[in-house]
Design an enzyme around this catalytic site. Structure first.
Site, short mmCIF file in Angstrom:
data_model
loop_
_atom_site.label_atom_id
_atom_site.label_comp_id
_atom_site.label_asym_id
_atom_site.label_seq_id
_atom_site.Cartn_x
_atom_site.Cartn_y
_atom_site.Cartn_z
N THR A 185 46.95 19.92 36.80
CA THR A 185 47.80 21.08 37.07
C THR A 185 48.13 21.04 38.56
O THR A 185 47.35 20.48 39.35
CB THR A 185 47.08 22.40 36.75
OG1 THR A 185 45.92 22.46 37.56
CG2 THR A 185 46.70 22.50 35.30
N GLU A 330 47.95 22.94 30.31
CA GLU A 330 46.74 23.16 29.52
C GLU A 330 47.03 23.33 28.03
O GLU A 330 46.12 23.36 27.22
CB GLU A 330 46.00 24.41 30.01
CG GLU A 330 45.29 24.25 31.35
CD GLU A 330 46.18 24.56 32.55
OE1 GLU A 330 47.42 24.48 32.42
OE2 GLU A 330 45.63 24.88 33.62
N LYS A 439 51.83 45.02 42.57
CA LYS A 439 51.11 46.24 42.20
C LYS A 439 51.55 47.34 43.14
O LYS A 439 51.18 47.38 44.30
CB LYS A 439 49.61 45.99 42.24
CG LYS A 439 49.23 44.99 41.16
CD LYS A 439 47.75 44.80 40.98
CE LYS A 439 47.52 43.86 39.79
NZ LYS A 439 46.57 42.81 40.01
N TRP A 444 52.58 48.11 37.67
CA TRP A 444 52.98 46.72 37.87
C TRP A 444 54.49 46.56 37.82
O TRP A 444 55.15 47.15 36.97
CB TRP A 444 52.35 45.83 36.80
CG TRP A 444 50.87 45.66 36.97
CD1 TRP A 444 50.09 46.29 37.88
CD2 TRP A 444 50.02 44.82 36.19
NE1 TRP A 444 48.78 45.89 37.73
CE2 TRP A 444 48.71 44.99 36.69
CE3 TRP A 444 50.21 43.94 35.13
CZ2 TRP A 444 47.61 44.31 36.17
CZ3 TRP A 444 49.12 43.27 34.61
CH2 TRP A 444 47.84 43.45 35.13
#
Ligand code: ADP
Length: 548
Positions: A185, A330, A439, A444
């Site tokens: 990654t 993944e 935030k 959010w």
């Protein structure tokens, strides 16, 4: 009681065996790194890959050895993949867009024994070879003529190796859970971590991607994988195209709008896949040159969220259908696609578009759940944000060498690091990466949503939103815009453009025009770098009034 069916290990060499046997003359066309267009076939690639396996055996390669590739999408790269995996070694794809320091870290961590490289990357390897003690050989993916300019001591020539090996080589014959490939990654947080695929996971992922509501590939398709083989398995296309018998068009090193367009047209491409920035480049080129897409029918776009302007551009100007996909290294990488359900298909075009813009629904083999920070499951109501977790036979169970420790929860789910909603129709929508979400006063704000609207402004070349410090709200959105060349715009123009399209309290507190929006090694906006560049920036709403 066990079933009585044959035990036929799911190993990926069987995919190329199948392509050779049943689609042997189907073409593999490559824009070679040397320049010319080169034509081959699955039958030829199969034979050459077997020869290469023999040559690798001659170099002492054994099962489990990590053999790396640092290369563009070409027929040679495909042959190297199958040669390495077929003999039970591990094909480690290296991303050339990483910094040299990160590449060295990854090569040393994987303990690569051999590196296959394109001519393009010879200089960077030559410079760093002294820091790569495990690497015993470099194989330059060119012919003898191409080797003339190579300045890498001891480097071997790909075509010589292919010629030297016998075509008789028995592939497979090992457990289907044997490691087949390794991809790190990009390490936007901490060191890069290795995802170690197995033959079984790649084989099952191939079967999944062939589904009509996934990639839906057919033997009649001509596929141009712009998505690189070093980026999350080229979304499985190096396997699924061979499995379906598609004509394969490999773009080599040239991924700019004009070069991609040329191949799309000259080779009669019907299907392609890439990250949004590639398509932005192509659409801009088509508009500027009055270009056409005469054969392209479908594109799968993922890696980052697809802006509405791309979907509309393809649909309305060129008659090309966009499938939005989400996934990650993944996950091999496909996690969800925006294919329509029967209910969505029955809606009008504009309503369908709302679903098309979401990241979509999981195919068979991907389980999903949404949770809050206390690991409580959240409702699928389309508005509640939560952490997105996944489970399945092609999802990582751990990282190479145990990096990152235990990565699964009690139910065996992997936390994607993404924040998402899932609606009543089962369409998942990524609102942000957990580390990018803003935030503001305990609520959010999705940076992705604002960016995608802003990039639809006619003067915008690209846009990014980050959270900037605010003394009252903790964070407030800051919109950065890179204008198209020659354009000028004001902050108010962009704020007016957003008005009515997002909740009022999501409106950015400021708009800053920048020269470029930096992209990371996998084509995503590099927010870490942007935050770094903007570290001294103070929002106008956060500045202490004069005299206060
Ligand atoms: P890396 O993490 O190495 O940059 P990956 O390709 O594995 O590379 O990145 C996976 C991540 O990319 C996902 O977790 C998600 O944050 C983002 N991503 C992928 N596809 C989409 C999409 N369609 N919309 C929004 N984000 C996406």
């Amino acid at each position: 009681m066990l079933g009585l069916m044959q035990n036929w290990p799911l190993t990926v060499d069987k995919i190329l065996d199948h392509a050779k046997a049943w689609h042997g003359d189907r073409e593999i066309v490559s824009r070679s790194v040397e320049g010319p267009i080169v034509r081959s076939s699955y039958a030829a690639a199969h034979e050459r890959a077997k020869r290469l396996s023999n040559a690798l055996k001659g170099l002492g390669v054994q099962t489990g050895d990590r053999i790396a590739t640092l290369a563009w999408n070409t027929g040679r790269h495909l042959e190297a993949w199958y040669a390495i995996m077929g003999m039970g070694a591990v094909c480690h794809t290296l991303n050339p867009r990483l910094f040299a320091e990160q590449l060295c870290y990854i090569i040393n961590h994987a303990e690569d024994r051999i590196i296959f490289t394109d001519l393009t990357f010879v200089p960077i390897l030559a410079e760093n070879a002294p820091n790569l003690p495990t690497v015993k050989h470099y194989v330059v993916m060119t012919d003898r003529e191409g080797m003339k300019g190579v300045n890498l001591p001891g480097a071997l020539c790909f075509e010589d190796l292919v010629e030297s090996g016998s075509p008789d080589f028995e592939w497979g014959g090992f457990d289907e859970n044997t490691a087949s490939s390794l991809c790190y990654t990009s390490g936007t947080t901490g060191n890069p971590k290795g995802v170690l695929y197995s033959h079984r996971s790649n084989f099952l992922h191939t079967l999944v991607t062939l589904g009509v509501d996934v990639m839906g590939l057919s033997a009649t398709d001509t596929v141009l994988p712009v998505v690189p083989m070093f980026h999350a398995n080229a979304w499985g296309l190096a396997f699924s195209c061979a499995a379906a018998g598609c004509k394969l068009v490999m773009p080599g090193a040239k991924l700019d709008g004009p070069s991609v367009h040329e191949l799309l047209e000259s080779e009669g491409v019907t299907f392609s896949a890439a990250v949004p920035t590639v398509w932005l480049g192509l659409l801009q080129h088509l508009r500027a040159t009055n270009g056409k897409l005469s054969t392209l029918k479908r594109v799968v776009i993922g890696g980052s969220a697809v802006p509405e302007a791309i979907v509309r551009g393809f649909r309305d100007e060129f008659g090309v259908d966009v499938t939005h996909a989400w996934g990650m290294t993944e996950m091999s990488p496909m996690g969800s696609l925006s294919a329509p359900t029967a209910r969505v298909a029955a809606m009008g075009a504009e309503d369908q578009l709302r679903y098309k813009l979401k990241q979509g629904r999981p195919p068979l083999g991907v389980e999903m759940k949404l949770e809050d920070d206390a690991n409580k499951r959240l409702p699928h109501d389309g508005t509640t944000f939560g952490r997105l977790l996944v489970r399945g036979p092609a999802v990582a169970g751990g990282y190479f060498k145990g990096d990152g420790g235990q990565i699964l929860d009690d139910e065996g789910f992997f936390d994607t690091g993404d924040v998402a909603t899932i609606d009543e129709q089962g369409y998942m929508q990524i609102t942000d990466r957990a580390k990018d979400v803003i935030k503001s006063g305990g609520e959010w704000i999705s940076t992705i949503e604002i960016e995608n609207i802003a990039v639809g402004h006619e003067k915008a070349a690209n846009a990014a939103v980050i959270g900037a410090y605010h003394p009252k709200w903790d964070e407030r959105p800051l919109l950065l815009v890179q204008l198209k060349p020659g354009e000028q715009a004001t902050k108010d123009e962009f704020l007016a453009f957003l008005e009515g399209k997002i909740a009022k309290w999501w409106t950015p507190d400021d708009v800053v025009f920048v020269d470029d929006i930096p992209l990371g090694a996998t084509g995503k906006i590099d927010k870490k770098l942007i935050r770094d560049r903007m570290k001294d920036y103070v929002l106008p709403t956060a500045r202490t009034p004069v005299g206060a």
